[in-house]
Design a protein around this motif. Structure first.
Motif: not given
Length: 294
Positions: A138-147
């Motif tokens: 996978p590339v960047e996880f959408m879940g990284n936006a949780r940061e």
């Protein structure tokens, strides 16, 4: 990406799959997708009391750094999902050969590996082994936006460097869906699947999607690289992690900003948008009420 097949739930006989890293962001999605497709799931965790899996999941205690601790859980398993690190500090696993030895003895046929962003001893062992393997990249996880959640809740701002960067970020649920197919169906052996979403997004695109989901404006504040380094160090990030972020954000490789189409090819359904992820997680950002996927 070749040898893909379109798949929908309940198209294959029920199988038993062991999911390691099952409490992680992707692991929970693998568990959920396998359940939705009617398969039996064993979820490996170091602490069963805190796992909180859905009804129907068989929770198994064990540690990837000690493969014999979960050898019995491999009995009757046809598919095995692996991560490349173990222990409390995300140390690279060195137990890949033993894990695969036990899996082979137990009759496991298929294995998926969640690529960790670089070379790993476990992934090397899987590729060199006799099981039908699929590597999920996978590339960047959408879940990284949780940061960004704390900053959005507290100030209505997202503070980031390299604001012109592009990303074809992928929904964790789609990673789980591809894993579930590869673990239970033919046609995916020896494949490296680059997994992306259906769009290439700017940072402002992501902010706009979160703002629309919550119904409240969010301001993007651009940091210099020096300001970002100070912010990350203040947050306690390790220097190697900081170095990775500078490279990934400041010089995003082409693969991270190019739509692959793999999710739809493998699962038979379109990859989910970031707008849908934002709607699902709106409550996390304190800017609205969580809603169903768009």
């Amino acid at each position: 990406m070749t040898n893909t097949t379109n798949s929908t739930p309940a198209t294959t006989p029920a199988q038993t799959v062991l999911v390691t890293g099952a409490t992680g962001t992707v692991g929970r999605q693998v568990v959920a997708e396998l359940l939705a497709r009617g398969h039996q799931v064993r979820a490996l965790t170091r602490d069963a009391a805190r796992a909180d899996f859905p009804q129907g999941v068989e929770t198994v205690e064990g540690d990837l750094t000690e493969p014999d601790s979960f050898a019995a859980a491999l009995e009757g398993v046809t598919g095995l999902h692996l991560i490349t690190f173990g222990g409390p500090y995300f140390a690279p696993l060195e137990t890949g050969p033993r894990i695969l030895e036990l899996a082979g003895r137990a009759g496991v046929r298929r294995v998926t590996v969640l690529h960790g962003g670089g070379p790993s001893l476990l992934e090397d062992a899987v590729r060199a082994g006799d099981l039908d393997w699929t590597v999920l990249m996978p590339v960047e996880f959408m879940g990284n936006a949780r940061e960004w959640a704390d900053g959005i809740r507290d100030t209505g701002e997202v503070r980031e460097p390299f604001t012109d960067r592009l990303s074809a970020m992928v929904h964790e649920g789609d990673i789980g869906a591809v894993a579930a197919v590869a673990l239970t169906e033919e046609g995916h052996a020896g494949q490296e699947y680059v997994l992306t979403g259906p769009e290439v997004l700017t940072l402002q695109d992501k902010i706009d999607a979160l703002a629309a989901a919550g119904g409240t404006p969010i301001r993007l504040v651009e940091l210099t690289e020096e300001e970002a380094l100070a912010q990350w160090r203040a947050a306690g990030l390790a220097e190697d992690v900081i170095g990775f972020l500078v490279e990934a954000y400041g010089n995003t490789p082409e693969v991270g900003r190019t739509i692959s189409g793999t999710v739809e090819k493998v699962t038979g359904r379109p990859a989910r948008t970031f707008a849908s992820w934002a709607a699902e997680n709106a409550a996390l950002f304190g800017r609205g009420t969580a809603r169903g996927a768009a």
